[in-house]
Design a protein around this motif. Structure first.
Motif: not given
Length: 333
Positions: A168-173, A195-200, A204-205, A207-211
């Protein structure tokens, strides 16, 4: 790529196209994971329409797979569509699927599309966090299993096998702060602040898995080349599409309504990556073109993380998953 402005611009201005009519897959066998719904189903439909002899739908729920089979046969009656069960939350199930695939008389194309996206922490049946288990570990284990039958077919017929991992393009983020930990996969399992706040909000998780998908693809491709395996291994960004992937993310609803491509358009991107672009290996394909992955992936720190991810994944699978001879062979180079 990688900027939010660029992401919105591409979503609004680019319309992915289906494979050209002259792209033929006659006689070939393909496996598509996560093929009972959404992008996986659409990619499977498209490949079948271009002459596949056999199409294996790898699904967790067999009943849903059978329903998908009927959809494909209604469109392309001549293809042999089979439904095989596989559970990405079970190493034993993944291993059994891999051994079954190894017994095929022919395997030309594999698309590893199965994945999850959660906005809350979910533990998988293995005890690993769900994104880690399904999107990375399950995909990694299957990718290793697929190499031998793909290479065997490629060498017999003189045409490279194709292994495509959906990222995913999410890997950039992805911030991926966990990469600094002594054991980053263990840290991903344990760390819940994403899984909290802005990261949620930024998933984030996921996106990281796509990285992790991109890093794994690049390392797997490098090692396969050193072993002279005739398999094109690439990763693809199918774009932001309206699909069941977003069912647990209510915040995605507005974006889906405004800028999402259809599942069929996402399927076009996946089918394009699996059938074309055979001139590149270890590549990141987006908007049906070969493009650079994130600057982090291409950096020295990215390469270091890529090697660390490989080592940790191999060590974890050696302990928790049934033995895979190919994994030890890949780890030797």
């Amino acid at each position: 790529m990688g900027t939010f402005a660029g992401f919105f611009y591409r979503q609004l201005t680019i319309k992915p196209k289906p494979l050209a009519a002259d792209v033929r897959l006659d006689g070939k066998t393909a496996i598509v994971t996560g093929a009972n719904v959404g992008l996986g189903l659409e990619a499977a439909k498209e490949l079948a329409a271009h002459g596949l002899a056999r199409l294996i739908l790898a699904v967790r729920a067999v009943a849903k797979g059978e329903a998908a089979r009927e959809q494909i046969l209604a469109q392309t009656p001549g293809v042999d569509v089979q439904v095989w069960e596989v559970d990405h939350e079970s190493f034993a199930s993944l291993d059994a699927f891999g051994r079954r695939a190894s017994g095929l008389d022919r395997l030309d194309i594999v698309i590893l599309n199965a994945g999850v996206k959660n906005v809350d922490y979910v533990a998988s049946k293995t005890g690993h966090e769900a994104h880690v288990q399904v999107n990375h570990l399950g995909t990694a284990l299957l990718s290793v299993h697929m190499l031998a039958p793909l290479d065997r077919t490629a060498k017999a017929l003189g045409t490279p096998g194709r292994l495509t991992i959906v990222s995913s393009e999410n890997h950039f983020w992805a911030k991926f702060k966990e990469r600094h930990a002594p054991h980053m996969l263990a840290e991903l399992d344990a760390y819940r602040e994403c899984f909290k706040g802005l990261d949620k909000m930024n998933i984030e998780r996921y996106s990281t898995s796509k990285l992790l998908n991109v890093l794994w693809t690049r390392e797997l491709s490098d090692r396969a080349a050193k072993l002279q395996l005739d398999v094109v291994i690439n990763t693809v960004n199918p774009g932001f599409c309206a699909s069941s992937l977003h069912r647990t993310d209510p915040q995605a609803t507005t974006a889906v309504n405004l800028i999402a491509w259809t599942s069929a358009q996402g399927g076009h991107c996946i089918a394009d990556a699996a059938a074309l672009h055979g001139e590149v290996r270890g590549a990141y394909i987006s908007e049906q073109k070969v493009k650079n992955p994130s600057s982090f992936v291409l950096s020295p720190a990215g390469k270091q993380t890529q090697l660390k991810l490989w080592k940790e994944t191999v060590d974890l699978l050696a302990k928790e998953a049934p033995a895979v001879d190919a994994l030890q062979r890949l780890n030797s180079v």
